[in-house]
Scaffold this active site. Structure first.
Site, mmCIF file in Angstrom:
data_model
loop_
_atom_site.group_PDB
_atom_site.id
_atom_site.type_symbol
_atom_site.label_atom_id
_atom_site.label_comp_id
_atom_site.label_asym_id
_atom_site.label_seq_id
_atom_site.Cartn_x
_atom_site.Cartn_y
_atom_site.Cartn_z
ATOM 1 N N LEU A 1 0.792 -1.147 0.115
ATOM 2 C CA LEU A 1 0.162 0.087 -0.013
ATOM 3 C C LEU A 1 1.011 1.223 0.098
ATOM 4 O O LEU A 1 1.483 1.558 0.932
ATOM 5 C CB LEU A 1 -0.989 -0.191 1.314
ATOM 6 C CG LEU A 1 -1.729 -1.184 1.301
ATOM 7 C CD1 LEU A 1 -2.750 -1.100 2.695
ATOM 8 C CD2 LEU A 1 -2.728 -1.527 0.225
ATOM 9 N N ALA B 1 -0.043 4.411 -1.776
ATOM 10 C CA ALA B 1 -0.891 5.411 -2.542
ATOM 11 C C ALA B 1 -1.152 6.684 -1.745
ATOM 12 O O ALA B 1 -1.394 7.934 -2.344
ATOM 13 C CB ALA B 1 -2.209 4.895 -2.949
ATOM 14 N N ARG C 1 1.091 15.051 6.237
ATOM 15 C CA ARG C 1 1.541 15.308 7.727
ATOM 16 C C ARG C 1 3.109 15.343 7.450
ATOM 17 O O ARG C 1 3.943 15.854 8.315
ATOM 18 C CB ARG C 1 1.194 14.452 8.691
ATOM 19 C CG ARG C 1 -0.036 14.549 9.180
ATOM 20 C CD ARG C 1 -0.343 13.537 10.301
ATOM 21 N NE ARG C 1 -0.816 12.375 9.647
ATOM 22 C CZ ARG C 1 -1.372 11.467 10.401
ATOM 23 N NH1 ARG C 1 -0.939 11.533 11.702
ATOM 24 N NH2 ARG C 1 -1.481 10.151 9.992
ATOM 25 N N LYS D 1 5.523 10.468 0.169
ATOM 26 C CA LYS D 1 5.995 9.634 1.521
ATOM 27 C C LYS D 1 6.851 8.514 1.530
ATOM 28 O O LYS D 1 7.765 8.342 2.190
ATOM 29 C CB LYS D 1 4.677 9.374 2.262
ATOM 30 C CG LYS D 1 4.932 9.041 3.771
ATOM 31 C CD LYS D 1 3.726 8.931 4.464
ATOM 32 C CE LYS D 1 2.954 7.801 4.167
ATOM 33 N NZ LYS D 1 1.773 7.247 5.235
ATOM 34 N N GLN E 1 -4.770 3.688 -7.409
ATOM 35 C CA GLN E 1 -5.706 4.088 -6.656
ATOM 36 C C GLN E 1 -6.032 5.654 -6.957
ATOM 37 O O GLN E 1 -5.548 6.432 -6.106
ATOM 38 C CB GLN E 1 -5.810 3.604 -5.144
ATOM 39 C CG GLN E 1 -6.898 3.933 -4.195
ATOM 40 C CD GLN E 1 -6.517 3.836 -3.029
ATOM 41 O OE1 GLN E 1 -5.451 4.023 -2.431
ATOM 42 N NE2 GLN E 1 -7.604 3.745 -2.030
ATOM 43 N N GLY F 1 -9.856 4.312 1.334
ATOM 44 C CA GLY F 1 -9.442 3.655 2.418
ATOM 45 C C GLY F 1 -8.457 2.534 2.243
ATOM 46 O O GLY F 1 -8.259 1.889 0.911
ATOM 47 N N GLU G 1 -10.503 -0.046 16.917
ATOM 48 C CA GLU G 1 -9.743 1.121 16.847
ATOM 49 C C GLU G 1 -9.912 1.863 18.194
ATOM 50 O O GLU G 1 -10.667 1.686 18.947
ATOM 51 C CB GLU G 1 -10.342 2.153 15.847
ATOM 52 C CG GLU G 1 -9.958 1.189 14.378
ATOM 53 C CD GLU G 1 -8.740 0.913 14.193
ATOM 54 O OE1 GLU G 1 -7.892 1.704 14.362
ATOM 55 O OE2 GLU G 1 -8.355 0.009 13.485
ATOM 56 N N LYS H 1 41.417 12.217 -7.267
ATOM 57 C CA LYS H 1 40.142 12.238 -8.363
ATOM 58 C C LYS H 1 40.135 11.360 -9.557
ATOM 59 O O LYS H 1 41.321 11.700 -10.426
ATOM 60 C CB LYS H 1 39.454 13.844 -8.610
ATOM 61 C CG LYS H 1 38.057 13.505 -9.252
ATOM 62 C CD LYS H 1 38.017 13.827 -10.854
ATOM 63 C CE LYS H 1 38.785 14.811 -11.386
ATOM 64 N NZ LYS H 1 38.694 14.837 -12.911
ATOM 65 N N SER I 1 58.611 18.269 -3.967
ATOM 66 C CA SER I 1 57.505 19.008 -3.430
ATOM 67 C C SER I 1 57.235 20.340 -4.304
ATOM 68 O O SER I 1 58.165 20.790 -5.101
ATOM 69 C CB SER I 1 58.148 19.551 -2.128
ATOM 70 O OG SER I 1 57.945 18.397 -1.211
#
Length: 463
Positions: free
Chosen positions: A8, A10, A15, A22, A72, A77, A154, A350, A404
């Site tokens: 899941l 979707a 928040r 997310k 979805q 839900g 719940e 590099k 050097s």
């Protein structure tokens, strides 16, 4: 028996207050949905369906062909979300795991145990549960005298007795596939939110006389679903502890776990010591008997056995056995160090290979270069690799000496055993066993220093 899964993923995640979708927020270097997908891959899911909605394209781009996708369009839900996979899975025989894409701490072991329990007991469903000291806000697991699940209540609907139950629903399930989709067709949205809840399937199956069993996770962290940045930080902390514990059990010494950061895909050999402030990222591979840190960051770096890296940063680099790096060195992408190499303080490498036994001890830049074996690169030496338009190669063959404060103006080659005198700017190739000096002759004027100082003071006074 085939295993299927529905992830899941979707939800928009308002928040999180983020432009990033997310389930793509990283935990220990990997998007949350990536952790879930990895756990499912390890139990050999025959088909993996990811339910996408907001940010669907971003999830598809990340997971690619590791999964199938169902959209979805409206967020109605969890039951409605799973129903979107019906066209792909409803006719399959087997079991289906349902996992939320924002539960990165769910483990392969728990998923496997749920499948085994469903198979052994012939249950219509198995619910992953956890016991929390403070279960407030979570749906409670209600069991009968035989220990089977009779319902999930719940928080807002709990009686006083039910609220004291500490076993909670994590939102991860294992269903008989055909029974799942048959029950989903009976779920209604007759509730305050006008949504179709996946938890209603449990009640429907129980009403049909089917067995619904709990599997209580030994690790309550599996229950964490990330809905905001506070939960994201907590998931990061718990995942980091889990990763470090596994490394330590495998023979790695982590001196200060609270100040060490190791991402999920890092591997470390036995008898390696990780010192405080170290950050290990990406697909970094570290061998045995190494000392890494303190205050060191390695990203996507391969480290052989017996290496020391301290107070340094590396990215997409390769470090050979018994090589030492740092302090304060920077290995950029393409840096490849041989065995028993020394890279000292304030050295930057590099896109360059450094042969076995060579030394770049301090204050140097080596870029776009091939350095042979047993070469000494002196303090302040620089490969001048960029002309404003293109990068050019510097070659230094075995046993050469670069003094050097030498500038090697690429493209240029120093032959085997060649010797470049300190302070030189080299613009032409140096043959093997040749000495090159390219600097202005020194001019010394006796007694001139005081005369110069007086002249400068007079000039300052006139101002």
């Amino acid at each position: 028996m085939q295993i299927f899964s529905v992830v899941l993923a979707a939800g928009q995640g308002k928040r999180m207050k983020s432009k990033l979708y997310k389930v793509l927020h990283p935990v220990c270097g990997k998007p949350m949905v990536g952790h879930v997908a990895d756990a499912l891959d390890r139990i050999d899911c025959a088909r993996k369906v990811v339910i996408v909605g907001h940010g669907a394209e971003a999830v598809r781009n990340y997971l690619g062909d590791r999964a199938e996708y169902a959209l979805q369009e409206q967020q109605l839900g969890t039951g409605h979300a799973v129903l979107q996979a019906a066209d792909l899975l409803a006719q399959e025989d087997g079991v289906t795991l349902i996992v939320c894409g924002d539960t990165p701490l769910v483990t392969e072991e728990s998923l496997r145990r749920m499948v085994e329990l469903q198979k052994d007991q012939g249950a219509a469903a198995v619910v992953l549960t956890a016991e929390l000291d403070n279960p407030h806000g979570y749906g409670r697991i209600i069991r009968d005298a035989d220990g089977k699940v009779t319902g999930i209540v719940e928080q807002k609907d709990c009686t006083e007795d039910q609220a004291r139950v500490k076993e909670i629903n994590t939102g991860t399930y294992c269903f008989d596939n055909r029974k799942l989709f048959a029950a989903l067709g009976q779920v209604t949205n007759e509730n305050a939110q006008n949504e179709y809840y996946l938890t209603d399937v449990i009640g429907i199956l129980r009403g049909q006389g089917e067995a619904v069993l709990p599997y209580c996770s030994p690790d309550p962290a599996e229950s964490i679903g990330v809905n905001d940045r506070v939960a994201l930080a907590e998931a990061e902390r718990l995942m980091r502890e889990r990763i470090q514990r596994q490394h330590m059990l495998n023979g790695v010494t982590i001196v200060d776990p609270q100040n060490t950061y190791i991402e999920a895909d890092v591997t470390i050999g036995a008898d390696t010591t990780i010192l405080p402030g170290t950050v290990l990222k990406g697909r970094t591979r570290i061998g045995e008997d190494c000392v890494i840190g303190p205050y060191t960051e390695l990203a996507d770096t391969e480290v052989a056995n017996g290496v020391t890296v301290k107070q340094s940063v590396t990215q997409e680099a390769v470090i050979g056995a018994e090589t030492s790096v740092g302090p304060y060195a920077y290995l950029r992408p393409g840096a490849k160090l041989g065995e028993q190499v020394k890279i000292g303080d304030f050295v930057e490498i590099k896109n360059a290979t450094i042969g076995d036994g060579s030394k770049v001890s301090h204050l140097s830049y080596v870029g776009d270069a091939r350095i042979g074996r047993n070469v000494n690169v002196g303090c302040g030496a620089i490969t001048v690799n960029y002309d404003g338009f293109s990068k050019h190669l510097t070659e230094v063959e075995d046993d050469a000496f670069v003094g050097s404060n030498v500038n090697l103006i690429a493209p240029v080659k120093i032959g085997k055993g060649g010797y470049v005198v300190a302070g030189s700017t080299i613009t032409h190739d140096v043959e093997s066993d040749a000495l090159a000096i390219a600097r202005e002759r020194q001019v010394t004027k006796p007694g001139y220093a005081s005369r110069l100082k007086n002249r400068l003071q007079e000039k300052k006074n006139r101002k």
